[in-house]
Scaffold this motif. Structure first.
Motif, PDB file in Angstrom:
ATOM      1  N   THR A   1       4.372   3.321   0.743  1.00  0.00           N
ATOM      2  CA  THR A   1       5.415   2.658  -0.035  1.00  0.00           C
ATOM      3  C   THR A   1       5.500   3.255  -1.432  1.00  0.00           C
ATOM      4  O   THR A   1       4.478   3.405  -2.109  1.00  0.00           O
ATOM      5  CB  THR A   1       5.125   1.150  -0.172  1.00  0.00           C
TER       6      THR A   1
ATOM      7  N   GLU B   1       7.347   2.109  -4.772  1.00  0.00           N
ATOM      8  CA  GLU B   1       8.049   0.962  -5.340  1.00  0.00           C
ATOM      9  C   GLU B   1       8.673   1.368  -6.670  1.00  0.00           C
ATOM     10  O   GLU B   1       7.990   1.878  -7.562  1.00  0.00           O
ATOM     11  CB  GLU B   1       7.069  -0.196  -5.530  1.00  0.00           C
TER      12      GLU B   1
ATOM     13  N   SER C   1      11.064   1.170  -1.933  1.00  0.00           N
ATOM     14  CA  SER C   1      11.310  -0.248  -2.170  1.00  0.00           C
ATOM     15  C   SER C   1      11.753  -0.456  -3.616  1.00  0.00           C
ATOM     16  O   SER C   1      10.992  -0.210  -4.550  1.00  0.00           O
ATOM     17  CB  SER C   1      10.043  -1.057  -1.884  1.00  0.00           C
TER      18      SER C   1
ATOM     19  N   THR D   1      12.094  -2.893  -6.060  1.00  0.00           N
ATOM     20  CA  THR D   1      11.664  -4.261  -6.360  1.00  0.00           C
ATOM     21  C   THR D   1      10.925  -4.222  -7.692  1.00  0.00           C
ATOM     22  O   THR D   1      11.494  -3.860  -8.695  1.00  0.00           O
ATOM     23  CB  THR D   1      10.843  -4.844  -5.193  1.00  0.00           C
TER      24      THR D   1
ATOM     25  N   LYS E   1       0.326   2.223  -1.867  1.00  0.00           N
ATOM     26  CA  LYS E   1       1.560   2.008  -2.626  1.00  0.00           C
ATOM     27  C   LYS E   1       1.508   2.701  -3.979  1.00  0.00           C
ATOM     28  O   LYS E   1       0.521   2.600  -4.710  1.00  0.00           O
ATOM     29  CB  LYS E   1       1.800   0.516  -2.830  1.00  0.00           C
TER      30      LYS E   1
ATOM     31  N   SER F   1       1.069  -2.439  -8.360  1.00  0.00           N
ATOM     32  CA  SER F   1       2.263  -3.234  -8.660  1.00  0.00           C
ATOM     33  C   SER F   1       1.911  -4.585  -9.269  1.00  0.00           C
ATOM     34  O   SER F   1       2.790  -5.282  -9.793  1.00  0.00           O
ATOM     35  CB  SER F   1       3.087  -3.447  -7.390  1.00  0.00           C
TER      36      SER F   1
END
Length: 303
Positions: free
Chosen positions: A35, A37, A88, A90, A218, A231
């Motif tokens: 991922t 982000e 992603s 976000t 991530k 994150s």
């Protein structure tokens, strides 16, 4: 009232990661990256009680937006390594408040034509035309977090139907259930920055003795291109570098991230912000953890 939406979404995430790992060999350490982000704005139009943004002295709104050039650099770097994971949009803001959001999606789609591109939103800025624009730009999934009540289910269902989007391309997530049901999310204290005793989340005094997989699967890219190790580092305490100055590969395999991963693989959360963080970092990401510990030659400690 109890909701199973959290379990359903976690299973969705695990399925996505399983699909990713079935597509890669697992022999390249970059195969661990599942991922990326993107935090494309420092703005949010809500102040949810479980979010640090509820207190502007802790996390104020700022009119700062990611330039499309940052997304273009990340997308190009990912394409060069044959990235198979998801993008992603976000992070710590409401992506729909970035007026160039569709352009950000489009540059990723140009460089990564087969990858999943998704976003989370509170839905306040959605309408059928905006929905169509986002999907036409290359969006794969849109997740709407509904905070106001069950009446929003019909509202957004009708909106997506009018936009002509199939049900499998969006998810409506119940977030109105209140603190007894943890608002339907995996509640945590956001790296120790959230201090809400009434919700059961305050900075920890004693660190957890538990692994955390977040930095193993991530990458988090902030609005200015800064990469943070997690994150949940809402306090921006531990930058790794900047994507405008180094490649995604070099950042992901940097000595600084290696040190952090070595600690966490041994269930050592003694260094801030991990020392104050209460997140369960083992809900998903085990395959990525295994790839990187093997690459580093680390023998994980059993919890």
């Amino acid at each position: 009232m109890k909701f199973d939406a959290l379990d359903i979404f976690l299973e969705h995430r695990r399925q996505q990661q399983s699909w990713h790992h079935n597509k890669v060999s697992g022999t390249d350490p970059m195969d661990s990256l599942v991922t990326v982000e993107m935090n494309i704005t420092e703005l949010c139009n809500r102040k949810c009680v479980f979010c640090p943004r509820a207190d502007e002295t802790v996390f104020p709104n700022r009119k700062l937006n990611m330039d499309v050039a940052v997304s273009a650099k990340v997308a190009s770097d990912l394409a060069s390594i044959g990235y198979q994971g998801r993008i992603s949009f976000t992070g710590w803001g409401e992506s729909l408040l970035n007026k160039k959001f569709a352009d950000h999606i489009q540059v990723f789609r140009v460089h990564l034509p087969e990858n999943t591109i998704e976003t989370n939103t509170n839905g306040d800025k959605l309408n059928p035309e905006r929905i169509r624009t986002l999907y036409a730009s290359g969006l794969t999934y849109l997740y709407v977090n509904m905070y106001d009540g069950p009446e929003q289910m019909q509202k957004f269902s009708d909106m997506f139907q009018e936009a002509g989007i199939r049900k499998e391309r969006f998810r409506l997530r119940c977030r109105w259930s209140g603190p007894d049901d943890k608002f339907g999310i995996t509640m945590n204290n956001r790296g120790g920055i959230l201090n809400r005793p009434e919700l059961g989340h305050t900075p920890l005094r004693d660190p957890l003795r538990q692994k955390c997989y977040y930095p193993f699967f991530k990458m988090f890219v902030d609005f200015d291109g800064t990469v943070f190790f997690c994150s949940n580092d809402w306090g921006r305490t531990t930058p790794i570098g900047n994507v405008m100055q180094a490649s995604v590969r070099d950042l992901w395999l940097s000595p600084k991230l290696k040190q952090i991963r070595e600690r966490l693989s041994g269930s050592d959360r003694s260094v801030h912000p991990c020392s104050a963080c209460d997140v369960n970092g083992m809900l998903h990401g085990k395959h990525s953890f295994d790839i990187l510990t093997k690459y580093y030659g680390i023998a994980p400690v059993e919890d």
